[in-house]
Design a protein around this motif. Structure first.
Motif, mmCIF file in Angstrom:
data_model
loop_
_atom_site.group_PDB
_atom_site.id
_atom_site.type_symbol
_atom_site.label_atom_id
_atom_site.label_comp_id
_atom_site.label_asym_id
_atom_site.label_seq_id
_atom_site.Cartn_x
_atom_site.Cartn_y
_atom_site.Cartn_z
ATOM 1 N N VAL A 194 16.388 98.173 -26.235
ATOM 2 C CA VAL A 194 16.618 97.048 -27.133
ATOM 3 C C VAL A 194 17.302 97.534 -28.407
ATOM 4 C CG1 VAL A 194 14.644 95.688 -26.316
ATOM 5 C CG2 VAL A 194 14.384 97.179 -28.302
ATOM 6 N N ARG A 197 17.256 96.286 -32.333
ATOM 7 C CA ARG A 197 16.568 95.411 -33.283
ATOM 8 C C ARG A 197 17.513 95.118 -34.443
ATOM 9 N NH1 ARG A 197 10.982 94.307 -34.375
ATOM 10 N NH2 ARG A 197 10.648 93.743 -36.552
ATOM 11 N N TRP A 223 11.935 87.330 -31.605
ATOM 12 C CA TRP A 223 12.371 87.284 -32.993
ATOM 13 C C TRP A 223 11.232 86.770 -33.854
ATOM 14 C CZ3 TRP A 223 12.986 83.075 -36.328
ATOM 15 C CH2 TRP A 223 12.841 81.811 -35.745
ATOM 16 N N GLU A 257 15.098 91.060 -31.546
ATOM 17 C CA GLU A 257 15.312 92.173 -30.615
ATOM 18 C C GLU A 257 16.088 91.654 -29.414
ATOM 19 O OE1 GLU A 257 11.468 93.884 -29.814
ATOM 20 O OE2 GLU A 257 11.629 95.166 -31.574
ATOM 21 N N CYS A 258 17.159 92.361 -29.092
ATOM 22 C CA CYS A 258 18.022 91.967 -27.983
ATOM 23 C C CYS A 258 18.109 93.113 -26.992
ATOM 24 C CB CYS A 258 19.420 91.634 -28.491
ATOM 25 S SG CYS A 258 19.464 90.299 -29.688
ATOM 26 N N GLU A 301 17.718 93.336 -38.152
ATOM 27 C CA GLU A 301 16.909 92.851 -39.272
ATOM 28 C C GLU A 301 17.838 92.440 -40.398
ATOM 29 O OE1 GLU A 301 14.098 95.835 -40.446
ATOM 30 O OE2 GLU A 301 12.839 95.484 -38.694
ATOM 31 N N TRP A 308 13.963 89.143 -38.148
ATOM 32 C CA TRP A 308 14.308 90.169 -37.180
ATOM 33 C C TRP A 308 14.470 89.556 -35.788
ATOM 34 C CZ3 TRP A 308 11.005 90.592 -33.110
ATOM 35 C CH2 TRP A 308 9.727 90.089 -33.283
ATOM 36 N N ASP A 311 16.773 101.364 -29.776
ATOM 37 C CA ASP A 311 15.619 101.983 -29.130
ATOM 38 C C ASP A 311 15.971 102.188 -27.658
ATOM 39 O OD1 ASP A 311 13.186 102.614 -27.876
ATOM 40 O OD2 ASP A 311 12.032 101.313 -29.205
#
Length: 150
Positions: free
Chosen positions: A90, A92, A128, A143-144, A94, A141, A85
């Motif tokens: 970020v 994501r 997460w 997100e970083c 999953e 999941w 994104d």
């Protein structure tokens, strides 16, 4: 004139910003998930030895290992999805498996070899969680961020 002239490319030069792949619920499958995630991150402009790349690869490794060790159902694999994104900066991650048990963070003794995976994910990811999926199982999941932390 043969062969017919080719029309100019109309495909967008922007690469796809999602990656999804299924893997066997084995150590080899977890390793392959990590390696393909590393390759995809490099393709998206996050090369090896950058904070975003190394953080996300570690998160993928931990979540894939958990899917293999704790989420394994005989005859079923796990899936890895990455989505980039740009607007939120970020990526994501999953990981979906078919085991119904929800992951839990636990504190490991200093002499234990395992049990720290979700602690690492919690420390490295911006956020997460876990969500149910259609059918049996769950999706873990994380997100970083893609920009260095200050």
């Amino acid at each position: 004139m043969w062969p017919p002239c080719r029309s100019p490319r109309t495909q967008s030069p922007t690469p796809a910003r999602t990656f999804t792949q299924r893997f066997s619920a084995t150590r080899r499958g977890a390793r392959l998930a990590r390696l393909l995630a590393a390759h995809q991150l490099t393709e998206w402009g996050h090369p090896h030895c950058t904070e975003a790349h190394d953080t996300i690869v570690l998160v993928v490794a931990e979540l894939a290992a958990n899917a293999v060790l704790h989420g394994r159902v005989p005859g079923r694999g796990f899936a890895l999805s990455l989505s980039h994104d740009d607007g939120r900066r970020v990526i994501r991650v999953e990981v979906t498996d078919t085991h119904p048990a929800q992951p839990t963070r636990r504190t490991s003794g200093t002499d234990e070899n395992g049990g720290r995976g979700l602690l690492l994910v919690d420390a490295l990811a911006a956020d997460w969680g876990v969500r149910d999926r259609l059918g049996p199982g769950k999706t873990v999941w994380a997100e970083c961020g893609t920009v260095p932390r200050t």
